[in-house]
Structures are given as C-alpha cells and as structure tokens.
Design an enzyme around this catalytic site. Structure first.
Site, short mmCIF file in Angstrom:
data_model
loop_
_atom_site.label_atom_id
_atom_site.label_comp_id
_atom_site.label_asym_id
_atom_site.label_seq_id
_atom_site.Cartn_x
_atom_site.Cartn_y
_atom_site.Cartn_z
CG ASP B 131 -2.03 0.99 1.14
OD1 ASP B 131 -2.37 1.41 0.01
OD2 ASP B 131 -2.60 1.35 2.19
CG HIS B 138 -4.42 10.43 2.60
ND1 HIS B 138 -5.48 10.34 3.48
CD2 HIS B 138 -3.57 9.42 2.95
CE1 HIS B 138 -5.30 9.33 4.32
NE2 HIS B 138 -4.14 8.76 4.02
CD GLU B 204 -6.73 4.73 4.51
OE1 GLU B 204 -6.33 5.59 5.30
OE2 GLU B 204 -5.97 3.90 3.98
CD GLU B 206 -5.55 2.85 -0.27
OE1 GLU B 206 -4.74 2.15 -0.90
OE2 GLU B 206 -5.45 3.08 0.95
CG ASP B 238 -6.12 0.28 3.31
OD1 ASP B 238 -6.19 -0.83 3.85
OD2 ASP B 238 -5.22 1.11 3.55
CD GLN B 245 -4.00 3.65 10.53
OE1 GLN B 245 -5.20 3.56 10.24
NE2 GLN B 245 -3.14 4.32 9.79
CE1 TYR B 249 0.79 6.42 14.58
CE2 TYR B 249 2.16 6.29 12.63
CZ TYR B 249 1.60 7.04 13.65
OH TYR B 249 1.86 8.37 13.74
CE LYS B 258 -4.25 1.70 7.12
NZ LYS B 258 -4.97 2.63 6.28
CB THR B 354 -6.42 7.75 1.40
OG1 THR B 354 -6.41 6.68 2.34
CG2 THR B 354 -7.77 8.44 1.41
#
Lengths: 404, 404
Positions: B131, B138, B204, B206, B238, B245, B249, B258, B354
């Site tokens: 990704d 974004h 998201e 995409e 997504d 997250q 993360y 995700k 995104t």
C-alpha cells in the site's frame, strides 16, 4: 507424550553425537536429488528421507494421506492437513527408523540419500509474511540508539507484540547470494537524500514459525489454540539496510530497507520436536490484556549462534543468543495477529524480530553489536566490522540441547 | 495505437450510453455461472463473456495461448504471459464483438451470460500486497490532524513514494460483509490500553494495480519499463480501524488496524484501456532523484465516487475524488519498489493510498471528511456520521469519461 520425542530412542541410521539431526528431530523440507526428483523429505544424521518414496512403499498406510501428498515442490499441501496428521507422520517416521526396526535394503536404496547428494529447496511457498519485534532487549537497544535511553521502549511495546507485514516474495533459501541493495539515504548534515548502495548492510538474527490452515476471516485464534496452528520453525535472517530503513520508515514502517532479501533455513523443525525444550519466559509487567494471557511455558530454549566469515578468515562467532529471551511468545503473537479477525493460511510465516539477549555478546544484529558503528567488531584477520562488507558470509545456527 | 481502444467502435452487444462496460473497456475477471462453471471472463454491456468457451471455439487461434489458459479460477496464469499477449487478447475480443462482425447463435449461447446470472469471484490470488501513501493532500491532512500543520508532510514524503507491506490474505471481493475488528486502543487520558471493538471504523478510497511477472531478485524495473509490468487496475477499499491503528503503528507502521479486510472490485481494467485517459500529474518539487524521473503523462483521469448507505437511506454520495490527484504515479511506485532489487510476481497488488483531492468534498476517508470526527457528515435520514456504523454499506465507483 509425543511418541517421536522419546529421548532414549536411537535410529538404525548412524547419527554422530553432535548431529543437529538425531531421530528426535525429524524436520521437514523439500529435497532435490541429482536425477532432478523433488520430494518432501526429512533427515536423520547425514541422510535425507524421501517421504514420497516411503509413502509409495506403503509405510504410511495407517495415516489418512493423499497418495501424492509428499510428491510436491513445497510443504504447503502437507501444512493444510493440521497438527494431528503432522504428528502422526512424524511419529511414524520415528518408528520406521527406530533401531528396533529394520528396513529392506531395496527400500533403503530408494528412500535414503546422502545429504551431500541432495539439493535443498525452499520448503514453503510463503503466503503472507509478518515480522514481529518481540525481543525486549532489541527494542530497548534500538530505542536507546535512535530515540531516548530514558524512554527507550515506546508506550505500546509492553502491551502489544508489535509487528508489521513484510515482503514474502524476497524470502529465499539460505545459501543464496544476496545483492547489496541500492536506495535513498539521507546523508548526515543534509536535508535532501542521495542515492546509492546501502553502506549499512546488516543481518538480524531471528526465528520464524510457519502456520497451518487458520480460521475464516473474522474469527480469532486464542493463545490456548495457537500451538495447534503452528507447524514448526526455521532460522530467519532478516537482512536489513539500516541507512535505507532510517530514511524511509516514518510513518509507515520498514519497507525497502528489508524487502531486498530474507534468508531462511531449509529444514522446518516441528513445534512438536521443540516441546521438550519449553521454558518459562520473562514475567510480563504490566499485566497483559486478557486475550494475550497464556498458560504454561511458552518460550523455547533454542541456542542461537551467528558467525561471520570472509575471504581472509573462516566463519567466526560474533553473537551467541537464545530464542528463550523473547518477551512475547508465539501463542501471543498469533493470538494478537488474529484478534482483529485477520485470517492466516497454511504457509504463512511469522518471524520473531531480532533476538537479542541481555548481554552485548548476545545481541542479534551488527547495529547492536557495533552499537551503531561506535564499537567496531574485531575480526580474526585484524580487520574490523561495523556492518557487513561485500563478500562476507553470514551463518546462523540454532540447536536445542537435550538434558539426557 | 491500441486497436481495442478505437473510440468509435461499437459492439453488436447492446450497451447503454452510461454503461461502465462499453466495448472500449474489456476488463478481465473470474466468473461463476449457476451450473458452477468457473472461467476467466470479460464483460460488454450487461453480458459476461466466457473466454474459455471462446478459446475452445477457436476464436483465439492466432494467439499463442495454452489450451486451458482461461479455464482457471484466478487470472494469475494469464498475468504471467506479459503485456504483448494481454494486448493481443483484448484486441481480439474487441474484434470478435465489433458490430461489423457477427457471431453464430450457437456460439452466443455458450459464450455470453447475463451479468445477473453470474457470480463474480476474486479475480486474482494476491501474492504480495503493498500500500502506497501517494496522495499529497491525504498525507497533508493526516499530518495536520496528528502532527503539526506547519510541518504536515514528513521530510521524506516529497522524495519517496512512501509505502508499506500490507496483508494479502484478507483482501476480499467487494460485496463480502466485513466484521468490525476488535483490538487494543488507548483511551483518551489513559496510559494503558483497553480492548474492544473499533469505534473509529473507516474506509480509504484507493485504486490498486496488479502486476505481471517481474524480474529476478536483485534486478530493478525502471520508470520507463514499469507500464509493461502493470496488467491493470481495480478499485481498492483499504478498510481502516483508526483507533487500533493509532495505538499500534509506532514505530513499525499499520498492522491490525488494516489487516482485518480490504475490498476490491471484481473487474480488472487493463492499463491499455486506461491509456486514452492519461493526464499530467502535479509538477514534483523538489526534483526527484534520477531513478524516479519519468517521461510523458503518467497520471490517469479516473473519476471516483464514494457513497454511503444504511437501513434508513439509499447510498448517498459522500466523496467525489479523482485518481489524477496522485502525486506519485504508478511508474514511480513500481520503480521505487524494485530499486532495492525486490522481486515482483504476477498477481502482486499495489494500492495507491487514500486518494484525496484538494477540496474537502474530495477527501477519501471518513477521518478526513469528518476531520477526525469534528465535522460530522449529515446523512439523508437526519443522522450524522463521523465514522462508519454497523450495517452501513459503502460503495466506491470509478469511471473514465470519453471525450467523444
């Protein structure tokens, strides 16, 4: 009691006292003989065992197995069968090669090959690969070097077995040469990056586990269930380009600093074979959330060694660590990985993260051993290493030591 | 000129003026008919085309194709054949269904199915999934919300098409229900995490591209070569759990926030079909490193829409964006991905990140549309949304508009 783990069993195949392949091991891998036959194999002493040939000779007739389950170029179909079948097959192999039994000479001819006449292939077609970050000392060392020694562990580290998705396509078999990766790096005292070969090429000493078929998307695997979904383990070298990694990894994590290659050992040692070597891990404080609680000893006492060799000198020990140093264990890693409903498949691979013990000799990467290059590591030829040079050879060894 | 892109061509299959499937599209997917036949298919108007049946009827005899290349449950084997073959097949399909040609009624019976009598399956067995994070707006929005509006873009963002490895196993077909993921979150004003269902479930918007077979490990694909390795594109949602997250993360990137699910559209539109819609992207400043330079128009004008529906109201437009807003294009993404020698395989998927346009109506996630929940989005039934509710339905549409 897993029958194949009987510590007193001996094989009619000769096994030297320091062999990594006593009859108590019985690993699984993919073998290719000089006539280009490829089969699912095992190993005792210095011989590979052609499981496909054994199966065709009806040695596995009591086990519910497809006729061609060992006539494969990967273990993946076997991995789909689940722990009861994996265990039956391993127990049966132990029995067949037990010194109390005999094998017809004509069978030996088709079943056994000397290891030096066999090429080992990638054991698994890796579906998804995840890398954890589960050694506390390693996370602490990295935090000290790149952030703040007083707050070396990030706030989530003691609550979550932190992990990230890695690249499966570039997982290769040990022995395959790797190319020094090129990429973007930010030179010291510069605002803009430059391009070129990585100057900070590193290894990471890791172990990985390989999964069987999991549950459906949306379901979870608990710590109690996790061991049933773990087939076995291999050695994992998570090659790393520290300069590329440092520039790219914010905010979405390591990418090209890792994805150029990861090397694994050809033999997968089953979790069953590792059961006798279970030990307790470090007591986890603060207490973990209920879904990460587990019962019993879930660490494993696996001795780990890293050797570095080059043109001028034979491989030389540079690190001595142990898988038992992991803070987060495999059952926690798998329970965490699936707690959001993420599905796992037969042939997924999950690596431990760099396994660093508490003393500097037990650090699992050049970055830590040379402390970011500030303490060069002396080599037998008088040279030094901060990171890896071209034409260096890196060897990782893993073994369990029976108390008998 | 790609023959199948002739904008004046009409098909003898009826196509309404607003159809997403004119004869200029000719996408590829996997179809299953009521008698459980599975085949590689294409679509014109409201009919699927059974390419396997066409092939068995000798329509592709001039193209070098295995007899069973369309008798498959995924596109992967077809993806291995490379761009010249993909193009020949698409050109030939355009010719077969051109209104200047006719088809025997008995052939139509086996080749065509009404779309509502066909179940679409996952088009690709995804090997590795990456990704990217390539929409400047974004990245800026996220930086503003979670870091510093004055330094919203991190230092590497304008130099690197930042990306990360994602989970392939949980990529599912559009229409499949998803489960709200559970996991760890850090409540506001707390030092220790709690466990429960995500409260900040998001989409998201995409697009993803699907690759053909790449080069060997250690080799690179240049921006000049990249288009030859890209088969086509699909819509990619997504799904993201923002609270999970946010806590997990650092420092290794998004993981369980995700990996619970990502949804794709069933039809892969070839890059060839998108060529007429190429446009220039934003001029990149600072100048990119040489390996990221490219020639020609590499963005694509693809209109994107997101609609949200629920029990009480029909799907309602909440975002209107465009793939042309990408800062980093696909050739740069693929060149960057392989610059370290990382190998790609047929069936790998690389998502854009995104896609947010510059105006608030063009933002591609609830996080941005509701500005972190501070600007609730009004719904037709009088309710509001900050993030997604249970039983909400999310629809993403993508289409190109011919100037003719």
């Amino acid at each position: 009691m897993i029958k194949a783990n009987d510590p007193y069993r001996k094989s009619w195949i000769e096994v030297t006292s320091h062999s990594d392949f006593p009859i108590q091991n019985i690993p699984f891998g993919i073998c290719k003989t000089s006539d280009k036959t490829i089969y699912v194999g095992s190993r005792i002493g210095d011989y590979t065992i052609n499981l496909n040939a054994l199966h065709k000779l009806n040695y596995f007739n009591e086990i519910s197995l497809d006729r061609d389950i060992f006539n494969k170029e990967t273990l993946n179909d076997f991995l789909k069968l689940g722990k009861p079948i994996w265990r039956q097959v391993r127990d049966r192999i132990a029995e067949i090669f037990d010194s109390n039994n005999v094998m017809d000479e004509s069978h030996k001819t088709v079943v056994l090959s000397k290891i030096d006449e066999v090429e080992m292939l990638m054991p698994v077609k890796v579906g998804d690969y995840t890398d954890f970050y589960s050694s506390r000392q390693h996370a602490y060392n990295i935090g000290c070097m790149f952030r703040d020694p007083n707050n070396a562990l990030l706030p989530n580290w003691l609550h979550i077995p932190v992990g990230y998705h890695g690249r499966a396509s570039s997982i290769i078999l040990s022995g395959t040469n790797i190319y020094r990766p090129k990429g973007q790096k930010l030179p010291d005292d510069s605002d803009s990056p430059s391009f070129g070969p990585s100057k900070l090429l590193d290894f990471e000493l890791e172990m990985a586990f390989i999964t069987g078929q999991g549950k459906n998307l949306g379901e979870t695997i608990s710590t109690q269930e996790a061991d049933d979904y773990i087939f076995g383990m291999c050695i994992f070298n998570d090659w790393s380009a520290r300069d590329i990694q440092k520039w790219e990894y914010v905010p979405l994590g390591p990418f090209l600093g890792k994805s150029f290659a990861s090397s694994i050992s050809p033999w997968i040692v089953t979790l069953d074979a590792l059961e006798p070597f279970r030990v307790a891990g470090e007591i986890q404080k603060p207490k973990v959330l209920p879904y990460l609680k587990f019962e019993g000893n879930k660490n494993i006492d696996i001795n780990l060694e890293v050797l570095l060799g080059s043109y001028n000198f034979d491989p030389h020990l540079i690190s001595k660590s142990n898988y038992k140093y992991m803070y987060w264990n495999m059952t926690q890693q798998l329970a965490h990985h699936t707690i959001n409903g993420c599905n796992i498949n037969a042939g997924d691979m999950m690596a431990s993260g760099t396994i660093s013990g508490n003393s500097p000799e037990a650090y699992g990467s050049m970055l830590e051993l040379s402390w970011k290059g500030s303490k060069p590591i002396p080599m037998p030829d008088g040279s030094e290493r901060k990171f890896l040079n071209d034409n260096d050879t890196l060897i990782m060894r893993a073994y369990c030591q029976s108390k008998i």
